[in-house]
Write an enzyme that holds these catalytic residues in place. Sequence first.
Site, PDB file in Angstrom:
ATOM      1  N   LYS A 184      -6.678   7.594  -8.483  1.00  0.00           N
ATOM      2  CA  LYS A 184      -6.676   6.997  -7.145  1.00  0.00           C
ATOM      3  C   LYS A 184      -7.463   7.886  -6.210  1.00  0.00           C
ATOM      4  O   LYS A 184      -7.543   9.097  -6.416  1.00  0.00           O
ATOM      5  CB  LYS A 184      -5.238   6.878  -6.623  1.00  0.00           C
ATOM      6  CG  LYS A 184      -5.068   5.818  -5.571  1.00  0.00           C
ATOM      7  CD  LYS A 184      -4.987   4.457  -6.217  1.00  0.00           C
ATOM      8  CE  LYS A 184      -4.572   3.365  -5.290  1.00  0.00           C
ATOM      9  NZ  LYS A 184      -4.097   2.195  -6.074  1.00  0.00           N
ATOM     10  N   GLY A 208      -2.691  -8.770   4.296  1.00  0.00           N
ATOM     11  CA  GLY A 208      -4.065  -8.380   3.956  1.00  0.00           C
ATOM     12  C   GLY A 208      -4.515  -9.207   2.762  1.00  0.00           C
ATOM     13  O   GLY A 208      -4.044 -10.327   2.558  1.00  0.00           O
ATOM     14  N   ASN A 209      -5.414  -8.637   1.959  1.00  0.00           N
ATOM     15  CA  ASN A 209      -5.953  -9.394   0.818  1.00  0.00           C
ATOM     16  C   ASN A 209      -4.834  -9.920  -0.086  1.00  0.00           C
ATOM     17  O   ASN A 209      -4.757 -11.130  -0.346  1.00  0.00           O
ATOM     18  CB  ASN A 209      -6.917  -8.489   0.024  1.00  0.00           C
ATOM     19  CG  ASN A 209      -7.380  -9.139  -1.271  1.00  0.00           C
ATOM     20  OD1 ASN A 209      -6.605  -9.277  -2.225  1.00  0.00           O
ATOM     21  ND2 ASN A 209      -8.627  -9.571  -1.324  1.00  0.00           N
ATOM     22  N   ALA A 210      -3.968  -9.046  -0.563  1.00  0.00           N
ATOM     23  CA  ALA A 210      -2.946  -9.463  -1.525  1.00  0.00           C
ATOM     24  C   ALA A 210      -1.971 -10.450  -0.897  1.00  0.00           C
ATOM     25  O   ALA A 210      -1.644 -11.486  -1.495  1.00  0.00           O
ATOM     26  CB  ALA A 210      -2.209  -8.233  -2.058  1.00  0.00           C
ATOM     27  N   GLY A 211      -1.512 -10.159   0.308  1.00  0.00           N
ATOM     28  CA  GLY A 211      -0.526 -11.025   0.966  1.00  0.00           C
ATOM     29  C   GLY A 211      -1.073 -12.416   1.265  1.00  0.00           C
ATOM     30  O   GLY A 211      -0.387 -13.425   1.060  1.00  0.00           O
ATOM     31  N   GLY A 257       3.127  -8.130   4.967  1.00  0.00           N
ATOM     32  CA  GLY A 257       1.776  -7.587   4.760  1.00  0.00           C
ATOM     33  C   GLY A 257       0.841  -8.752   4.525  1.00  0.00           C
ATOM     34  O   GLY A 257       0.980  -9.484   3.540  1.00  0.00           O
TER      35      GLY A 257
HETATM   36  N1  GLU Z   1      -6.227  -0.807  -6.020  1.00  0.00           N
HETATM   37  C1  GLU Z   1      -5.737  -1.746  -6.991  1.00  0.00           C
HETATM   38  C2  GLU Z   1      -4.398  -1.302  -7.540  1.00  0.00           C
HETATM   39  O1  GLU Z   1      -3.659  -0.566  -6.917  1.00  0.00           O
HETATM   40  C3  GLU Z   1      -6.757  -2.041  -8.065  1.00  0.00           C
HETATM   41  C4  GLU Z   1      -7.232  -0.867  -8.855  1.00  0.00           C
HETATM   42  C5  GLU Z   1      -8.422  -1.168  -9.750  1.00  0.00           C
HETATM   43  O2  GLU Z   1      -8.837  -2.309  -9.809  1.00  0.00           O
HETATM   44  O3  GLU Z   1      -8.902  -0.221 -10.351  1.00  0.00           O
HETATM   45  O4  GLU Z   1      -3.973  -1.737  -8.579  1.00  0.00           O
END
Ligand code: GLU
Length: 435
Positions: A125, A239-242, A237
């Site tokens: 990350k 954003g994209n996911a929500g 939330g």
């Molecule tokens: N940021 C996203 C996660 O937390 C995707 C990570 C990725 O696609 O490498 O799963």
Amino acid sequence: MATTAQASQASKPIVSANGGGSPPNPFEIAQRQLDEAAAVLKLDPAIHELLRWPIRELHVTLPVKMDDGTTKIFHGFRVQYNDARGPTKGGIRFHPQETIDTVRALAAWMTWKTAVVDIPLGGGKGGIVCNPKEMSNGELERLSRAYIRQVGRILGLEKDVPAPDVYTTPQIMAWMADEFSFLKGYNEFGVITGKPLALGGSAGRNDATARGGIFTLREAAKVLNFPIKGAPMAVQGFGNAGQYAALLGEELLGCKLVAASDSRGGVYNPAGIDPHALIQHKEKTGSVIGYPGTKEISNEELLELDVPVLIPAALENVITAGNAGRIKARIVAELANGPTTPEADKILHERGVYVIPDFLCNAGGVTVSYFEMVQNAYDYYWDVEMVHERLDKKMTAAFHTVHQAAQQHGVHNRLAAYLVAVSRVAEAVQLRGWV
Ligand code: GLU
């Protein structure tokens, strides 16, 4: 720029979560979750200790020219947590409250996430401490390129492949892929996923996190015999996911969005809210607040609404010992990373709330990132139907593996997901002869 070895940290006790009223330390939580799984698995002590720490991390300091002519110094990180099963993989967050411990926790969770869906990748990350809401496009581009100029040396197709996360976008991935390609001297777009389609992105990547989560929600409803069609749903939330969860919850399962919130607050209408119109409203005004026909509520109130389906899709530590006793949902589908503390997990489990744990529920994003890497490698692209079909297969299989482990061991779903993921990573560590 400085590399930080873990050894110095390992000897220091980590400040206890909530000690002196400070917010829970996400990395301490990630370690405690692992410790619990290690005890159930009777994990070899050396493997356990290895898996408690990132293999490698890089701290960077980034000077960026701002639009007003000044130069601002930003701090960033990249944590490569574990690569026993393959190159490390995980997003980059831009957030004003980013800390190294948050990035470490998120990198650990990526390790368990790639293992639980059984894709040949490790976990990593990245993060930059910044407030993208207060930056121009030009400033964001210069910051993104500066980050790659420093972190690029530890990235690579076979080493570590970033992606979007909180407040990072396909455009930011494009700048980063471009900068990396210049460092290399040739185009190597596969070094990053979540790219725009025109630069080797995958069809279906933009809604993949939410779509994968909705597939697990569908399977949870099946095993619980819970009537999901028409079920009211609250999304914390937006954003994209929500946003995609609200759209796909309705489109694929027939759920009814009744509440949604963002960093400024939330809206509620038990009769239902049209997710398309709410997204438009947020795009226009910057928030869900003020959407016509809704009552204004706080994020805290949203979590405690009397709705059967609750989707936390924002940040860490929103369901804690303080409010877990008041959560009324039947199913909590965690699209956010780390929304529930270990104390809250126990309370929810005792109260019969079915939690689809984060690194299972939100694994759709990295799964389609993996598909993107595969397509980049052979330079041949799938249609969106194929992406959806293969994502469904992966998510459904992972869900049932975790559900069965929970039944078999008589434990809550998060611990079950850990048992599955940690044993896969431990097997790779052992086979490689590391321990
Ligand atoms: N940021 C996203 C996660 O937390 C995707 C990570 C990725 O696609 O490498 O799963």
